[in-house]
Design a protein around this motif. Structure first.
Motif, PDB file in Angstrom:
ATOM      1  N   PRO A   1      75.256 -53.861  86.100  1.00  0.00           N
ATOM      2  CA  PRO A   1      73.260 -55.223  86.635  1.00  0.00           C
ATOM      3  C   PRO A   1      73.421 -54.298  88.198  1.00  0.00           C
ATOM      4  O   PRO A   1      72.658 -54.810  88.419  1.00  0.00           O
ATOM      5  N   GLY A   2      74.552 -54.409  88.641  1.00  0.00           N
ATOM      6  CA  GLY A   2      74.754 -53.677  90.432  1.00  0.00           C
ATOM      7  C   GLY A   2      73.859 -52.717  90.110  1.00  0.00           C
ATOM      8  O   GLY A   2      72.683 -52.232  91.219  1.00  0.00           O
ATOM      9  N   THR A   3      73.639 -51.442  89.154  1.00  0.00           N
ATOM     10  CA  THR A   3      72.983 -50.217  88.971  1.00  0.00           C
ATOM     11  C   THR A   3      71.188 -50.955  88.690  1.00  0.00           C
ATOM     12  O   THR A   3      70.873 -50.325  89.782  1.00  0.00           O
ATOM     13  N   VAL A   4      71.398 -52.065  87.953  1.00  0.00           N
ATOM     14  CA  VAL A   4      70.038 -52.282  87.842  1.00  0.00           C
ATOM     15  C   VAL A   4      69.315 -53.079  89.843  1.00  0.00           C
ATOM     16  O   VAL A   4      67.805 -52.427  89.786  1.00  0.00           O
ATOM     17  N   ILE A   5      70.107 -53.401  89.886  1.00  0.00           N
ATOM     18  CA  ILE A   5      69.271 -54.088  91.448  1.00  0.00           C
ATOM     19  C   ILE A   5      69.658 -52.700  92.378  1.00  0.00           C
ATOM     20  O   ILE A   5      68.356 -53.170  93.117  1.00  0.00           O
ATOM     21  N   GLY A   6      70.841 -51.467  92.610  1.00  0.00           N
ATOM     22  CA  GLY A   6      70.220 -50.503  93.140  1.00  0.00           C
ATOM     23  C   GLY A   6      69.246 -49.824  93.121  1.00  0.00           C
ATOM     24  O   GLY A   6      68.299 -49.994  93.926  1.00  0.00           O
ATOM     25  N   LEU A   7      68.356 -50.452  91.778  1.00  0.00           N
ATOM     26  CA  LEU A   7      67.277 -48.899  91.313  1.00  0.00           C
ATOM     27  C   LEU A   7      65.584 -49.666  92.110  1.00  0.00           C
ATOM     28  O   LEU A   7      64.602 -49.330  92.741  1.00  0.00           O
ATOM     29  N   LEU A   8      66.224 -51.175  92.343  1.00  0.00           N
ATOM     30  CA  LEU A   8      64.646 -52.130  92.375  1.00  0.00           C
ATOM     31  C   LEU A   8      65.292 -52.363  93.408  1.00  0.00           C
ATOM     32  O   LEU A   8      63.706 -52.027  94.361  1.00  0.00           O
ATOM     33  N   THR A   9      65.921 -52.203  94.027  1.00  0.00           N
ATOM     34  CA  THR A   9      65.853 -51.659  96.074  1.00  0.00           C
ATOM     35  C   THR A   9      65.534 -50.677  96.080  1.00  0.00           C
ATOM     36  O   THR A   9      65.033 -50.871  97.274  1.00  0.00           O
ATOM     37  N   ILE A  10      65.627 -49.258  95.632  1.00  0.00           N
ATOM     38  CA  ILE A  10      65.433 -48.640  96.442  1.00  0.00           C
ATOM     39  C   ILE A  10      63.824 -48.008  95.824  1.00  0.00           C
ATOM     40  O   ILE A  10      63.036 -46.851  97.241  1.00  0.00           O
ATOM     41  N   LEU A  11      63.438 -48.369  94.709  1.00  0.00           N
ATOM     42  CA  LEU A  11      62.229 -48.575  94.434  1.00  0.00           C
ATOM     43  C   LEU A  11      61.021 -49.576  95.827  1.00  0.00           C
ATOM     44  O   LEU A  11      59.900 -48.162  96.064  1.00  0.00           O
TER      45      LEU A  11
ATOM     46  N   LYS B   1      66.246 -57.107  78.871  1.00  0.00           N
ATOM     47  CA  LYS B   1      65.424 -58.274  80.469  1.00  0.00           C
ATOM     48  C   LYS B   1      65.434 -57.278  81.444  1.00  0.00           C
ATOM     49  O   LYS B   1      65.111 -57.459  82.667  1.00  0.00           O
ATOM     50  N   ALA B   2      66.852 -56.536  81.932  1.00  0.00           N
ATOM     51  CA  ALA B   2      66.389 -55.128  82.914  1.00  0.00           C
ATOM     52  C   ALA B   2      65.390 -54.087  82.658  1.00  0.00           C
ATOM     53  O   ALA B   2      64.609 -54.100  83.801  1.00  0.00           O
ATOM     54  N   TRP B   3      64.798 -53.843  81.960  1.00  0.00           N
ATOM     55  CA  TRP B   3      63.524 -53.069  81.336  1.00  0.00           C
ATOM     56  C   TRP B   3      62.285 -53.991  81.908  1.00  0.00           C
ATOM     57  O   TRP B   3      61.622 -53.465  82.131  1.00  0.00           O
ATOM     58  N   GLU B   4      62.850 -55.329  81.155  1.00  0.00           N
ATOM     59  CA  GLU B   4      61.015 -55.974  81.153  1.00  0.00           C
ATOM     60  C   GLU B   4      61.339 -56.065  82.889  1.00  0.00           C
ATOM     61  O   GLU B   4      59.615 -56.679  82.610  1.00  0.00           O
ATOM     62  N   GLY B   5      62.274 -56.500  83.794  1.00  0.00           N
ATOM     63  CA  GLY B   5      61.524 -56.856  84.565  1.00  0.00           C
ATOM     64  C   GLY B   5      61.674 -55.453  85.907  1.00  0.00           C
ATOM     65  O   GLY B   5      60.119 -55.643  86.576  1.00  0.00           O
ATOM     66  N   LEU B   6      61.978 -54.396  85.196  1.00  0.00           N
ATOM     67  CA  LEU B   6      61.520 -53.570  85.850  1.00  0.00           C
ATOM     68  C   LEU B   6      60.110 -53.021  85.411  1.00  0.00           C
ATOM     69  O   LEU B   6      58.979 -52.099  86.374  1.00  0.00           O
ATOM     70  N   ALA B   7      59.605 -52.896  84.119  1.00  0.00           N
ATOM     71  CA  ALA B   7      57.749 -52.937  84.171  1.00  0.00           C
ATOM     72  C   ALA B   7      57.769 -53.882  84.725  1.00  0.00           C
ATOM     73  O   ALA B   7      56.325 -53.436  84.829  1.00  0.00           O
ATOM     74  N   ILE B   8      57.988 -55.022  85.003  1.00  0.00           N
ATOM     75  CA  ILE B   8      57.201 -55.825  85.730  1.00  0.00           C
ATOM     76  C   ILE B   8      56.821 -55.691  86.977  1.00  0.00           C
ATOM     77  O   ILE B   8      55.830 -55.786  87.742  1.00  0.00           O
ATOM     78  N   PHE B   9      57.567 -55.808  87.312  1.00  0.00           N
ATOM     79  CA  PHE B   9      57.579 -54.921  89.334  1.00  0.00           C
ATOM     80  C   PHE B   9      56.238 -53.859  88.818  1.00  0.00           C
ATOM     81  O   PHE B   9      55.356 -53.768  89.574  1.00  0.00           O
ATOM     82  N   MET B  10      56.595 -52.460  87.726  1.00  0.00           N
ATOM     83  CA  MET B  10      55.910 -51.611  88.514  1.00  0.00           C
ATOM     84  C   MET B  10      54.416 -52.003  88.119  1.00  0.00           C
ATOM     85  O   MET B  10      53.391 -51.855  88.071  1.00  0.00           O
ATOM     86  N   ILE B  11      54.167 -52.816  87.078  1.00  0.00           N
ATOM     87  CA  ILE B  11      53.030 -53.581  86.612  1.00  0.00           C
ATOM     88  C   ILE B  11      52.465 -54.346  88.409  1.00  0.00           C
ATOM     89  O   ILE B  11      51.235 -53.601  88.612  1.00  0.00           O
ATOM     90  N   LEU B  12      53.503 -55.253  89.245  1.00  0.00           N
ATOM     91  CA  LEU B  12      52.529 -55.593  90.227  1.00  0.00           C
ATOM     92  C   LEU B  12      52.434 -54.548  90.886  1.00  0.00           C
ATOM     93  O   LEU B  12      51.381 -54.515  92.123  1.00  0.00           O
ATOM     94  N   VAL B  13      53.048 -53.734  91.243  1.00  0.00           N
ATOM     95  CA  VAL B  13      53.080 -52.638  92.551  1.00  0.00           C
ATOM     96  C   VAL B  13      51.429 -51.981  91.811  1.00  0.00           C
ATOM     97  O   VAL B  13      50.580 -52.083  93.461  1.00  0.00           O
ATOM     98  N   VAL B  14      51.380 -51.267  91.252  1.00  0.00           N
ATOM     99  CA  VAL B  14      50.265 -50.236  90.909  1.00  0.00           C
ATOM    100  C   VAL B  14      48.959 -51.105  90.768  1.00  0.00           C
ATOM    101  O   VAL B  14      47.738 -51.120  91.595  1.00  0.00           O
ATOM    102  N   ILE B  15      49.276 -53.028  90.456  1.00  0.00           N
ATOM    103  CA  ILE B  15      47.850 -54.365  91.188  1.00  0.00           C
ATOM    104  C   ILE B  15      47.519 -54.146  92.654  1.00  0.00           C
ATOM    105  O   ILE B  15      46.427 -54.228  92.585  1.00  0.00           O
TER     106      ILE B  15
END
Length: 368
Positions: free
Chosen positions: A191-201, A139-153
């Motif tokens: 999971p806090g690390t994943v939240i931090g990664l999405l925040t810094i992006l 789920k973490a990898w899926e969330g990161l991939a969706i974030f990247m795709i939406l950013v590019v679009i």
């Protein structure tokens, strides 16, 4: 006005500037070196995944005199796996054993209680199965991939595809560096690390979009002039938003540094390290990539276009002509010696020979 505010105003007006885009090969080299170091760290040491991702058990004890190092030894002997032990404010211990088969948790709990000389019932156990951990990781990898795709679009629609590509490269750059630091330091990934990664992006993308918006505004009808190339305007956009980016990053880093160094280091609240380290490294990497990577990369991609190549050729030709004319004017001004100049003519000019007159003023000739 403060010195920093005055500097920002002068940068925005173009009175002073630093050639970020012109020295982009240096920044590319630094980023490649840091990225290679991060990849090597990931390959050699790997990530210390928490039990939320690979399953395991967390044992919480009551107040005890057992030290952290002793508890780590006891936990390894009882489970056969390395353990992460943290001292709690209550005086108890939090013993986290990742990768342990949950069916062996009861035996490990009894062995721990025996070694620590406490009642097994006084140790609380929280178990996470490996299937649950795999699901969380996916789920973490899926969330990161969706974030990247939406950013590019979004960037492709709001700006153009070249800016979207540059922003994506900068985001991948930030993620790689942050995960590489995690591997080298050995902090646990939760999971806090994943939240931090999405925040810094999000922070990194904010700084990048600010520069891109300024660049888009200043490059309207760029081909109708011959003063600046695309790289010149890109560099001006970076300088114009430089102080703003620095202020935003510093203000964001101060509380995160408090969590990491004071909360996690000085006060020993190790549970803060997972999110604070990702935020601290990611914010710094994001500020760096938005200035030194994203915008210079856009300039490289744009100047591959035929019209931008033609514009650059015209601008450079005009500058070369202006430089040659200025050099020629300086040479003429420096080479002329006043003593070598021709003397000024004083008095009446010579009359033509056919119109010379005699002493009385009549035309000369035979007398009748």
């Amino acid at each position: 006005m403060s010195k920093l505010g005055n500097l920002g105003a002068r940068l925005h007006r173009g009175e002073i500037s630093y050639d970020f885009v012109g020295k982009r090969k240096i920044w590319y080299g630094v980023s490649i070196l840091i990225t290679i170091t991060a990849i090597v760290g990931l390959a050699v040491r790997g990530l210390n995944m928490g039990i939320d991702f690979q399953g395991g058990a967390v044992f919480t004890t009551a107040k005890t005199s057992v030290s952290v190092s002793q508890a780590e030894t006891y936990a390894k002997e009882a489970s056969g796996h390395d353990a992460v032990v943290q001292k709690l404010g209550t005086g108890g211990l939090r013993i986290q054993i990742a990768g342990m088969d949950t069916t062996k948790s009861d035996a490990a709990k009894v062995a721990l209680a025996k070694d620590m000389n406490v009642d097994p019932e006084s140790i609380a156990a929280d178990l996470v199965g490996p299937s649950w951990g795999d699901e969380i990781a996916n789920k973490a990898w899926e969330g990161l991939a969706i974030f990247m795709i939406l950013v590019v679009i979004y960037l492709a629609i709001a700006f153009e595809w070249r800016m979207a590509v540059a922003a994506l490269v900068a985001l991948i750059h930030d993620i790689t560096i942050t995960t590489g630091i995690y591997a080298l330091v050995g902090f646990e990934v939760t999971p806090g690390t994943v939240i931090g990664l999405l925040t810094i992006l999000g922070y990194s993308l904010y700084d990048t979009v600010v520069v891109f918006d300024s660049l888009k505004e200043q490059t309207k009808d760029i081909t109708k002039q011959t003063r600046f190339t695309y790289s010149d305007i890109a560099n001006h956009s970076i300088n114009g938003t430089l102080v703003r980016s620095i202020n935003t990053t510093v203000v964001a880093l101060l509380p995160v540094a408090g969590l990491l160094f004071i909360g996690g280091g000085f006060l020993g609240a190790g549970t803060l390290n997972d999110i604070s380290l990702s935020l601290f490294v990611g914010l710094a990497a994001g500020a760096y990539s938005s200035i030194f990577i994203a915008t210079p990369l856009v300039a490289d991609l744009k100047e591959m276009e035929p019209q931008m190549k033609a514009l650059k050729k015209r601008v450079l030709a005009k500058r070369a002509q202006a430089s040659a004319e200025e050099e020629l004017a300086e040479t003429r001004g420096a080479g002329e010696d006043p003593e070598d100049a021709a003397p000024a003519v004083v008095g009446p000019r010579n009359q033509p020979a056919s119109r010379t007159r005699g002493s009385r003023g009549r035309p000369s000739g035979k007398r009748r």
